[in-house]
Design an enzyme around this catalytic site. Structure first.
Site, PDB file in Angstrom:
ATOM      1  CE  LYS A 151      -3.394   2.570   2.728  1.00 13.14           C
ATOM      2  NZ  LYS A 151      -4.355   2.539   3.852  1.00 13.14           N
ATOM      3  CG  HIS A 301      -5.554 -31.776 -33.004  1.00 16.03           C
ATOM      4  ND1 HIS A 301      -4.828 -30.603 -32.989  1.00 16.03           N
ATOM      5  CD2 HIS A 301      -5.029 -32.523 -34.008  1.00 16.03           C
ATOM      6  CE1 HIS A 301      -3.916 -30.640 -33.954  1.00 16.03           C
ATOM      7  NE2 HIS A 301      -4.009 -31.789 -34.583  1.00 16.03           N
TER       8      HIS A 301
END
Length: 538
Positions: A151, A301
């Site tokens: 932060k 595939h």
């Protein structure tokens, strides 16, 4: 609406020299190199527990956190850095004169560098530790420091990984960390704590009393309550791939913090895995691991060109390969048992992209590594499928429980045509019904002797899938059994299979024209079962 900040309230802080560093790490990798560089640069090092001891034992000056806070580490180390004397030094925004004034009044010095990595929660879970040990490895102070530093990245650099140490060491020689550098490190830090918290949440959902509640809710409403109200996906970059499905697409592999699947597999040999390799390997494992007996799936595939079971893994591979040797060229093989020398003997002469298995016998490794490019992957010892399948769509995600055969029981099937199957035929039907789940819809799979002999996949109508399966099976269609992943909308699909000579068919049933399909099978004397469930795979 974006917030507009009056720049006159702040003083520019791009390069921030490192004068004081807070270090508290579980992973000591690279610690001494970093500590030495900080000490040589005259940086004051503040540290905790075993980290401080490691630094001090190496001969570097270090201040214990307890000396800064005036409060001893307590509760077996649960409370160390949770103190204003630490967090004020991390969170003070020194672009603000008032923050600087308050620190001076409080007698607190700021930190320009925080180095923290968290308790090994994921590793503790993976080790099989019991719940008390796992819970004790939930870090509290660490995430607080990481988030506070991130932060306040305008003033503080946060390093959560040893991989960041080299850039910190270089910054010492360049007069400090830059704002852009601190922003990048802050982003990594927030991702790190997000992944950590997700891993903790997943552990609680799976282990700490929540599963029973989910199972009860699932039974009550068909599973909807077992899905999370909030879905957070986290992954850490594991590997940048050469490209994606095509050469113009960038791609990478990300690993889930607590994952135990193909992404966590260890590569023993061969070229780097590609995007398509991973997709096919995952599909192959999915297919092979549907079976309890030795099984092999060969994928091309994302579709099977052969699935088989047998008494040995070598025989299973031979039967799977025989289904469609032409398509198996350049395929991906998954085995649900250790790859033996006998299996490797048959694989070594076939062009194969990837072999993935729970293990490889030393003789198998020797044979297969003689082929330079073949990739050998070992699955994690605690391999497990994800409990939630997630697919991205534009603007969101789809999630579902995986389609499994945990409750598979052919005794619940309904005989709708022909004679009851004998034991051999029933075993083949059970095999075909499981195997067709790995085939893209519309799916038709022909099988004989625990092996696929013809596969029709991915067609936009079931008739074409039937034709394709029969065509690929050739003479082997006669006497085989057939499985369909969903019901036949008309009798034309089963008609193609019956004409090819199949001896039995298993399908979910549920079509408005089931009577026509049943009549066709009955007239031909073909056994047909309804399962009452379908197995679409898109």
């Amino acid at each position: 609406m974006a917030h507009v900040i009056d720049p006159s309230l702040y003083r520019d802080r791009d390069a921030v020299p490192i004068k004081r560093a807070l270090i508290s790490v579980s992973d000591k990798t690279g610690l001494l190199e970093l500590a030495a560089a900080l000490a040589d640069a005259g940086v004051e090092i503040v540290s905790t527990g075993s980290t401080a001891k490691t630094i001090a034992d190496a001969g570097h000056a270090v201040t214990e956190v307890a000396d800064v806070t005036g409060f001893p580490e307590s509760l077996d180390g649960r409370v160390k850095t949770l103190h204003p004397a630490i967090h004020a030094g991390v969170l003070a925004d020194l672009r603000l004169e008032d923050h600087e004034r308050q620190l001076a009044e409080l007698g607190i010095a700021p930190f320009e560098l925080v180095v923290v990595n968290l308790y090994p929660f994921v590793e503790t879970v993976a080790s099989g530790a019991d719940a008390p040990a796992v819970i004790e490895n939930i870090d509290i102070g660490g995430p607080g420091l990481v988030r506070a530093s991130a932060k306040n990245h305008a003033n503080v650099a946060i390093a959560v990984s040893p991989a960041s140490y080299p850039q910190i060491i270089k910054a010492l020689t360049l007069g400090g960390t830059t704002l852009a550098q601190r922003q990048r490190l802050a982003g990594e830090a927030f991702a790190h704590t997000a992944a950590y918290d997700t891993a903790v949440a997943e552990y609680f959902a799976e282990n700490i009393g929540v599963r029973a509640e989910h199972e009860a809710a699932k039974a009550a409403d068909g599973g909807a309550s077992a899905l999370p109200q909030r879905l957070e996906l986290t992954g850490e970059l594991a590997q940048t791939l050469r490209y994606g499905e095509n050469s113009h697409q960038a791609a990478a592999l990300y690993r889930e913090p607590a994952g135990r699947g193909i992404a966590q597999a260890t590569q023993l040999h061969g070229k780097e895995m590609s995007y398509n390799n991973y997709v096919d390997a995952d599909a192959a494992v999915r297919a092979a691991y549907d079976f309890d007996t030795p099984a092999v799936a060969i994928i091309k595939h994302a579709n099977p060109c052969g699935i088989a079971t047998a008494d040995s893994i070598a025989e299973a591979h031979a039967k799977a390969h025989a289904c469609d040797p032409l398509s198996a060229f350049g395929g991906v093989i998954a085995a649900n048992r250790e790859v033996t020398r006998e299996m490797a003997e048959t694989v070594k002469d076939i062009f194969t992209e990837v072999v993935v298995a729970p293990g490889f016998a030393p003789e198998a490794v020797e044979l297969l590594t003689a082929k330079k490019n073949i990739r050998l992957l070992t699955l994690p010892a605690d391999f497990a499928r994800a409990e939630l399948e997630v697919r991205q769509i534009s603007g969101g995600l789809l999630a579902q429980q995986p389609d499994t055969f945990e409750d598979f029981d052919s005794s619940s099937w309904t005989l709708v045509a022909g004679e009851e199957a004998d034991e051999v035929t029933r075993r083949d039907l059970e095999f075909a019904w499981k195997a067709c789940r790995a085939v893209k819809s519309n799916a038709i799979l022909l099988a004989d002797d625990g092996a696929s002999v013809g596969v029709g996949m991915g067609q936009v109508n079931r008739v074409d899938s039937c034709k394709l399966a029969v065509s690929r099976a050739g003479d082997r269609a006669k006497g085989s059994v057939a499985a369909s992943d969903a019901f036949f909308p008309f009798a034309d699909g089963p008609g193609i299979l019956i004409e090819a000579g199949v001896r039995a068919i298993v399908q979910p049933g549920g079509s408005l024209r089931d009577d026509e399909t049943i009549a066709a099978a009955q007239q031909a004397g073909v056994t047909m079962y309804f399962t009452g469930e379908r197995h679409f795979f898109h």
